[in-house]
Design an enzyme around this catalytic site. Structure first.
Site, mmCIF file in Angstrom:
data_model
loop_
_atom_site.group_PDB
_atom_site.id
_atom_site.type_symbol
_atom_site.label_atom_id
_atom_site.label_comp_id
_atom_site.label_asym_id
_atom_site.label_seq_id
_atom_site.Cartn_x
_atom_site.Cartn_y
_atom_site.Cartn_z
ATOM 1 N N LYS A 121 -9.167 13.837 3.680
ATOM 2 C CA LYS A 121 -8.251 12.700 3.759
ATOM 3 C C LYS A 121 -7.376 12.929 4.979
ATOM 4 C CE LYS A 121 -6.929 13.786 -0.478
ATOM 5 N NZ LYS A 121 -6.910 12.514 -1.164
ATOM 6 N N ARG A 122 -6.584 11.946 5.382
ATOM 7 C CA ARG A 122 -5.650 12.180 6.475
ATOM 8 C C ARG A 122 -4.755 13.372 6.151
ATOM 9 N NH1 ARG A 122 -5.564 8.319 10.766
ATOM 10 N NH2 ARG A 122 -3.759 9.459 11.533
ATOM 11 N N LYS A 124 0.204 14.597 1.038
ATOM 12 C CA LYS A 124 -1.122 14.874 0.463
ATOM 13 C C LYS A 124 -1.323 16.371 0.202
ATOM 14 C CE LYS A 124 -3.337 10.781 2.555
ATOM 15 N NZ LYS A 124 -4.199 10.098 1.565
ATOM 16 N N LYS A 163 -14.516 8.035 -4.897
ATOM 17 C CA LYS A 163 -15.839 8.325 -4.335
ATOM 18 C C LYS A 163 -16.343 9.668 -4.831
ATOM 19 C CE LYS A 163 -14.132 6.324 -0.022
ATOM 20 N NZ LYS A 163 -13.538 6.741 1.277
ATOM 21 N N HIS A 223 0.793 -1.229 0.000
ATOM 22 C CA HIS A 223 0.000 0.000 0.000
ATOM 23 C C HIS A 223 0.819 1.269 0.000
ATOM 24 C CE1 HIS A 223 -4.197 -1.278 0.525
ATOM 25 N NE2 HIS A 223 -3.699 -2.323 1.156
ATOM 26 N N THR A 250 -8.651 6.398 -2.664
ATOM 27 C CA THR A 250 -9.994 5.912 -2.958
ATOM 28 C C THR A 250 -10.993 7.049 -2.779
ATOM 29 O OG1 THR A 250 -10.114 5.080 -0.688
ATOM 30 C CG2 THR A 250 -9.655 3.471 -2.429
HETATM 31 C C1 LIG Z 1 -12.249 6.964 1.564
HETATM 32 C C2 LIG Z 1 -11.794 7.417 2.886
HETATM 33 C C3 LIG Z 1 -10.448 7.682 3.115
HETATM 34 C C4 LIG Z 1 -9.397 7.589 2.019
HETATM 35 O O1 LIG Z 1 -9.291 8.853 1.407
HETATM 36 P P1 LIG Z 1 -8.067 9.200 0.437
HETATM 37 O O2 LIG Z 1 -8.441 10.522 -0.126
HETATM 38 O O3 LIG Z 1 -8.014 8.138 -0.605
HETATM 39 O O4 LIG Z 1 -6.852 9.258 1.286
HETATM 40 C C5 LIG Z 1 -10.057 8.108 4.356
HETATM 41 N N1 LIG Z 1 -10.953 8.263 5.350
HETATM 42 C C6 LIG Z 1 -12.262 8.043 5.174
HETATM 43 C C7 LIG Z 1 -13.203 8.258 6.301
HETATM 44 C C8 LIG Z 1 -12.729 7.600 3.937
HETATM 45 O O5 LIG Z 1 -14.035 7.350 3.776
#
Ligand SMILES: *Cc1c(COP(=O)(O)O)cnc(C)c1O
Length: 795
Positions: free
Chosen positions: A533-534, A539, A645, A357, A641
């Protein structure tokens, strides 16, 4: 009875079931029932309807002898389950009506379920999406993980500073799980190993705890198949073995108690740095050992020989966290079942697959050999043998500079190793595992991540879901590529208007929530620009907030210009020990406070950062997004991911050529994707130039002005607060915020112009939805099933 003809209950019947649970399970009368009671009673009434298809699925798996997938993951970022289960059972209208008959509001009750946050971010959420898809596809599977008492910490802001408090989702009963006291295994730690005359090893652990199972059924679409998420909870041995206690072994007994109390207590909140903590290693071994014992027991119970295990069990390792599965399976086969070592290695390898990952060096797990030997002496001995074999066959060491390299261990013990996006997989081959890849050129394969359309479109975005279903029928929910059938409708006035209406309604709903819950006032007609995101330097939330300041400056310089109103929305947590990430959070909040208070720009630019981003918040934000920020330094994001979404829900992306952005852009069309920034190769070259950051800042008056304002305390009441960020940007800037700034700023202004043409924007937004079908986790899981697991659907 064929499973797809189960008729849904009437609202009256479901209401009766709810009342029955209220009375007999909760011992409450309607008159004294609290919201909590109503929600639990409803959840149990719904859960009842999962049980029969669940038991049917288990029985069918046993009868057909189908191969099972075992998905080992230290994290499952589940979120709430009530709506997810209800939707998969096709009961959302019935449930709403039943609760209305009882004078209750289904949506409000559902929103009170604790959000199960047994994960940090993308990796844990991927595991949850995979469970959904495995069930939808009818592939027999168990998810295995830890039932943490405390999930990911809750984030609060105090004067803009992140503070963490313990999360307590299990403070109340978790209604979806079934406790399995009879499924329990002793898990040992420490101690020593004896070898007999034939060289047979016997491990005598110094300490033991019990791993006890808790099962949550995971329902697929239309409940045609139900798999099991089995989470392990640590219990002290004393309760299990009173005799030892009675013999007077108080010390051993209380040591087990102490370890059991901490083992499954809390999820580690660092998603990208490994600190080599002993408890973490013990957590990893704990759940791996219990899961393997469990699947081996299941295999033997069916009367099968262990040599045939690879025909019946595909074990997937979600990152290196479960990499001890290799040595542990060898230990079980050799020490406890008398298999010859070489055969055991081959057997284990035929079962195991490993998903990588990350390429971030600080995120790759390594354990000191001393710690490994101390906690798991037998496994250490097995790792030493695997190390010698690997050096022999490939020239690659597992043991290096006194450390066990878990990536290499996972690689040599897996028959397939996969990356999670096309770009990432190529980088894994070229950099991380270059030598191993040369030795085993067929082992590394790609499986680009995906997300479940049930949760992330159908459930989270009912407005858009209804429009899609009315336009092309319901088939898309389990066959997402059918979203392509929307394309002929896109560009027609009727469809585009309805698509725009759905987005506008979602934005209005979000702005209501932001007002009520976070006291923010935002205009639903402004562009909703979202980065969730985190918080991590790679990022680049920092790039986003610096651009926000630059935009603010430009608006103030020319308040009557043709600006596009924007709301910048941030969401995300920083690891508690990640000082720079916490500084970035504070900067975003400081900048937001200043900008939001400026009467000149108030109608043109707002910054909102609701605290405690989690799955439930993601479900609110994603349907309301116009612009998705996917701006990581190229070469650093394995897949992402969140990007999928958001795009699936009709957001356009501003992004770098990183992770799955590359494939998203190919699918939606380059003309519908706002690309900026350096490529992974350019990033590599740029880093080698001394003073690259300084020269980028000097070349960008806009950026230099922003950094000067921060240095002068414009956002901190004159206080010099961000020396750490500024020093990093001028002197090192490993993540190339400065190098990409001008390109990012210019692309944002193109986006402003594009947004002003609302009808073209809507057309492009609708095309995202129509063309994102490939990013369903159903497609990803079909890929794993065919290329890695050789597992089939039993539907
Ligand atoms: C999908 C999701 C992530 C992943 O987000 P990225 O933008 O791909 O880092 C992190 N936290 C939550 C709560 C999510 O639903």
């Amino acid at each position: 009875m064929p499973k797809d003809t189960i008729t849904p209950p009437t609202a009256e019947a479901l209401a009766q079931d709810v009342l029955a649970h209220l009375q007999t399970t909760l011992a409450k009368r309607q008159s004294s029932a609290t919201d909590h009671d109503w929600r639990v009673a409803l959840s149990l009434a719904i859960r009842d309807r999962v049980v029969t298809p669940w038991l049917d699925s288990l029985q069918r798996t046993s009868e057909t002898g189908g191969k099972e997938v075992y998905y080992l993951s230290l994290e499952f970022l589940i979120g709430r389950l009530i709506e997810d289960v209800t939707i998969n059972l096709g009961l959302e209208d019935v449930a709403r009506e039943a609760m209305a008959q009882l004078g209750q509001d289904y949506t409000a009750l559902a929103a009170q379920e604790p959000d199960a946050a047994l994960g940090n971010g993308g990796l844990g959420r991927l595991a949850a999406c995979f469970m959904d898809s495995l069930s939808t596809l009818g592939i027999p599977a168990h998810g295995y993980g830890i039932r943490y008492e405390h999930g990911l910490f809750e984030q609060h802001f105090q004067k803009g500073v992140q503070v963490e408090t313990a999360e307590a989702w299990l403070a109340e009963q978790h209604v979806w799980e079934f406790e399995r006291p009879e499924v329990a295994y002793r898990i040992g730690f420490g101690g020593h190993v004896d070898y007999d005359a034939e060289g047979r090893a016997t491990w005598h652990p110094a300490q033991e705890v019990i791993a006890q199972a808790y099962d949550t059924p995971t329902v697929g679409w239309q409940a045609k198949w139900v798999n099991t998420l089995r989470l392990w909870s640590a219990k002290p041995v004393v309760h299990f073995d009173l005799a030892a206690f009675n013999r007077g072994d108080y010390i051993g007994a209380s040591a087990s108690e102490a370890l059991a109390r901490t083992l499954s207590r809390v999820l580690y909140p660092d998603d990208t740095t490994e600190q080599g903590r002993e408890l973490r290693l013990k957590q990893e071994y704990f759940f791996v050992a219990a899961s393997l014992r469990d699947l081996v027991r299941r295999h033997l119970k069916e009367g099968r020989a262990l040599s045939t295990l690879p025909d019946y069990a595909a074990i997937q390792l979600n990152d290196t966290h479960p990499a001890l599965a290799g040595p542990e399976l060898i230990r079980l086969l050799v020490d406890e079942h008398g298999m010859e070592f070489e055969t055991a290695v081959k057997t284990a390898r035929a079962c195991l697959g490993y998903t990588n990952h990350t390429l971030l060096p600080e995120a790759l797990e390594r354990w000191s050999e001393g710690l490994m030997k101390h906690v798991l002496p037998r496994h250490y001995a097995i790792i030493c043998l695997l190390n010698m074999a690997s050096l022999d066959e490939t020239g690659t060491a597992i043991l290096d500079h006194g450390e066990v390299r878990m990536g290499e261990l996972a690689f040599v013990m897996a028959h397939k190793v996969n990356g999670v996006s096309a770009l990432h997989t190529e980088l894994v081959k070229e950099t991380l595992f270059a030598d191993l890849h040369k030795a085993y050129p067929d082992r590394i394969v790609n499986q680009t991540n995906g997300v479940t359309p049930r949760r992330w479109l159908h459930s989270a975005n009912p407005a858009l879901s209804a429009l899609i279903t009315e336009t092309i029928g319901e088939g898309w929910v389990a066959d997402l590529e059918r979203l392509r059938e929307l394309e002929p409708h896109i560009g027609t006035a009727a469809f585009d208007a309805r698509f725009a209406d759905a987005k506008r309604a979602n934005k209005a709903k979000l702005s209501d929530w932001l007002r009520q819950v976070h006291g923010a006032s935002v205009d639903p007609d402004a562009m909703f620009d979202i980065q969730i995101k985190r918080i991590h330097e790679y990022k680049r939330q920092l790039l986003n907030i610096l651009e926000t300041v630059a935009l603010w400056n430009d608006i103030r310089d020319n308040p009557n210009g043709d600006w596009t109103p924007r709301v910048k929305i941030f969401g995300g947590k920083a690891a508690p020990g990640y000082v720079m990430a916490k500084s970035i959070i504070r900067l975003i909040n400081d900048v937001g406070a200043t900008i939001n208070a400026d009467p000149v720009t108030r109608d043109l630019l707002q910054v909102v950062y609701p605290e405690n981003y989690n799955v439930s918040m993601a479900e609110r934000l994603i349907p309301a997004c116009d612009l998705s920020e996917q701006i990581s330094t190229a070469g650093k994001e394995a897949s992402g991911t969140g990007n999928m979404k958001l795009s699936l829900n009709g957001a356009l992306t501003i992004g770098t050529l990183d992770g799955a952005n590359v494939e998203i852009r190919e699918h939606v069309g380059a003309e519908n994707f706002f690309l900026f920034g350096l490529t992974a190769e350019e990033v590599r070259q740029r880093r080698t130039k001394p003073g690259h950051a300084r020269s980028a800042i000097e070349a960008s008056p806009r950026l230099k002005r922003v950094l000067g304002q921060i240095a002068n305390g414009l956002f901190t009441g004159g206080e010099a607060r961000y020396g750490d960020i500024l020093g990093m940007l001028w002197d090192s800037d490993y993540f190339l915020v400065t190098a990409d700034f001008d390109s990012y700023y210019a692309t944002q202004r193109e986006i402003d112009a594009a947004y002003r043409d609302q009808s073209d924007w809507t057309r492009k937004a609708a095309l995202q939805t129509a063309r994102m079908g490939w990013f369903s986790s159903d497609r990803t899981i079909s890929g794993y099933a065919g290329n890695i697991w050789n597992a089939a659907s039993l539907l």
